[in-house]
Structure formats: C-alpha cells, structure tokens
Design a protein around this motif. Sequence first.
Motif, mmCIF file in Angstrom:
data_model
loop_
_atom_site.group_PDB
_atom_site.id
_atom_site.type_symbol
_atom_site.label_atom_id
_atom_site.label_comp_id
_atom_site.label_asym_id
_atom_site.label_seq_id
_atom_site.Cartn_x
_atom_site.Cartn_y
_atom_site.Cartn_z
ATOM 1 N N VAL A 109 0.861 -1.185 0.000
ATOM 2 C CA VAL A 109 0.000 0.000 0.000
ATOM 3 C C VAL A 109 0.897 1.233 0.000
ATOM 4 O O VAL A 109 1.585 1.507 0.986
ATOM 5 N N ALA A 161 -4.821 2.608 -0.197
ATOM 6 C CA ALA A 161 -5.247 2.528 1.203
ATOM 7 C C ALA A 161 -6.760 2.432 1.312
ATOM 8 O O ALA A 161 -7.298 1.774 2.210
ATOM 9 N N HIS A 196 -3.210 -2.598 7.281
ATOM 10 C CA HIS A 196 -4.414 -1.858 6.919
ATOM 11 C C HIS A 196 -5.694 -2.653 7.159
ATOM 12 O O HIS A 196 -6.706 -2.070 7.555
#
Length: 260
Positions: A61, A67, A127
Amino acid sequence: MSKPTLAVHKFSSCDGCQLSILNLEDELLELVGAVEVAYFLEATSQIQPGPYDIAMVEGSVTTPHEAERIHKIRAESKILIAIGTCATAGGIQSLRNFTQADELADFTYDHPEYLDYLPTSTAISEHVPVDLEIWGCPLNKYQLLEAVVALLQGRRPNLPTHSVCLDCKRQGVVCVMVAEGIPCAGPATRTGCGALCPSNGRGCYGCFGPAPSADLDTLVPRLQALERYPGETVHLLRNFAGYAPKFRQAVDSILEEGAK
C-alpha cells in the motif's frame, strides 16, 4: 454446484508474484478446474463482480487510493491472502520508510507535483486483517498452490518456515559465510527460494523475509565481523524485506548502538 471464486489483485509491485502464478503452467490448468477465476487482470480482461471466496493481493500500500481500495477488497473477500514480500512487508519500495519520500520524489521526477503517494510503503496487514501471508520476492509458486489447495480442502496450509540455511545443508551447498567470509542473511531468512543466492556463491539478501525462528541477536554480530565496508549489515537487512519487524528492529538496534 458452483466452484469457489478466486480474485487476484495488484497493488504497488513489479507483477512478479502474479507471473509466478501464471508460471504454474500444468498445475494452473488443474487449479482453474477447481476454482473460477473471477478477477485476474494479469491473465484475463473478463471481470466478475465480488464477493469472492478467495482473494490474493500482490503489492504494498503506497498511495491513498490503495489505502482505500484494500478495505473494499477485504469487505468482499471471505479469505484474503497477501502474496509476496511487497504485500507482507512493504517490499523494496519500503526503503522510502527510512528516509523522506518527498526528497526521493524531488530527486527522481521532473514533476513530482503530479504524484499522489503516501510517505510509507506498508504491508497489507497494516491496513486490514489478513488470513494468510505467503512471503517471497517473488513467492514460491508451489507454496501458493499448496495454500489454495489446502483452503479448498478445508485444512491448514502446510507451508515451510525453516531458514535458508537448512536448504543449503540439504543441497550440499558450501556455506558462503564459513568458506568465503561473505555476509549472508540466510540463517535468519525464511525458506522458499531454494537457496538460490548461496548456490551461486552469493550471500542471501533476505528476499523471503525473516524466518519465524530467526535469531538476529546472534547473527548480527557475526555479520558485522564479516563486513566488507562499514554499514554492510544494515544494507543487507534493510533490503527487500527491510521493513519486516524482525529485520527492522535488528537494524534499529545497530543504529542505536552506533549512535552511542
């Protein structure tokens, strides 16, 4: 009865792990017979909307769009697999994490103002929750095949976790650290490459990330004693998988000790 659906997504990466999937060749035909490839732009332009039973993500990412996108992928995937060292540790592009990304952009591009990027390159697991990680730069295609077959059979994937050192011993490869005095990250690096670099007289660069049993406290002093130039150990560990926690912490300790 419909077959489980499979999606393969690309984030910031070189596409090497996706190519490893395609390089399965004969095994790929059997895999396609067991699952329905619903999303895999490297292989086909035909796209089926989610949700998907199994989703694989290659790459790290590195942009605001990525994201945001990884959360959408997680939401529409029953099982999410991070494939390759970019997806599991940020990859070679995570070198930006140790400096200022803006300075790198200004140095590299004539018009960095057109870029839209994050200051860091990070693993998928930083994430969203990830169900399985398969390391490697690129990954070992047979490890990926084992993971998919295991998931289809409802069992835990049997993925090796020993270090590259054991591969060298099994293959009769002479230790480059002992015989040649070459710094090598093999004692702390996860298996998967087949000891490619040591087999060719080079030290391991840690492409598959740290092995679960990696003992960096013991290895680092040995590497430092073999350095061919000041700071070689830092450069060796801060490489393809340099942002993996074990490698990162080892380098931080070296730098902290050097600053005293």
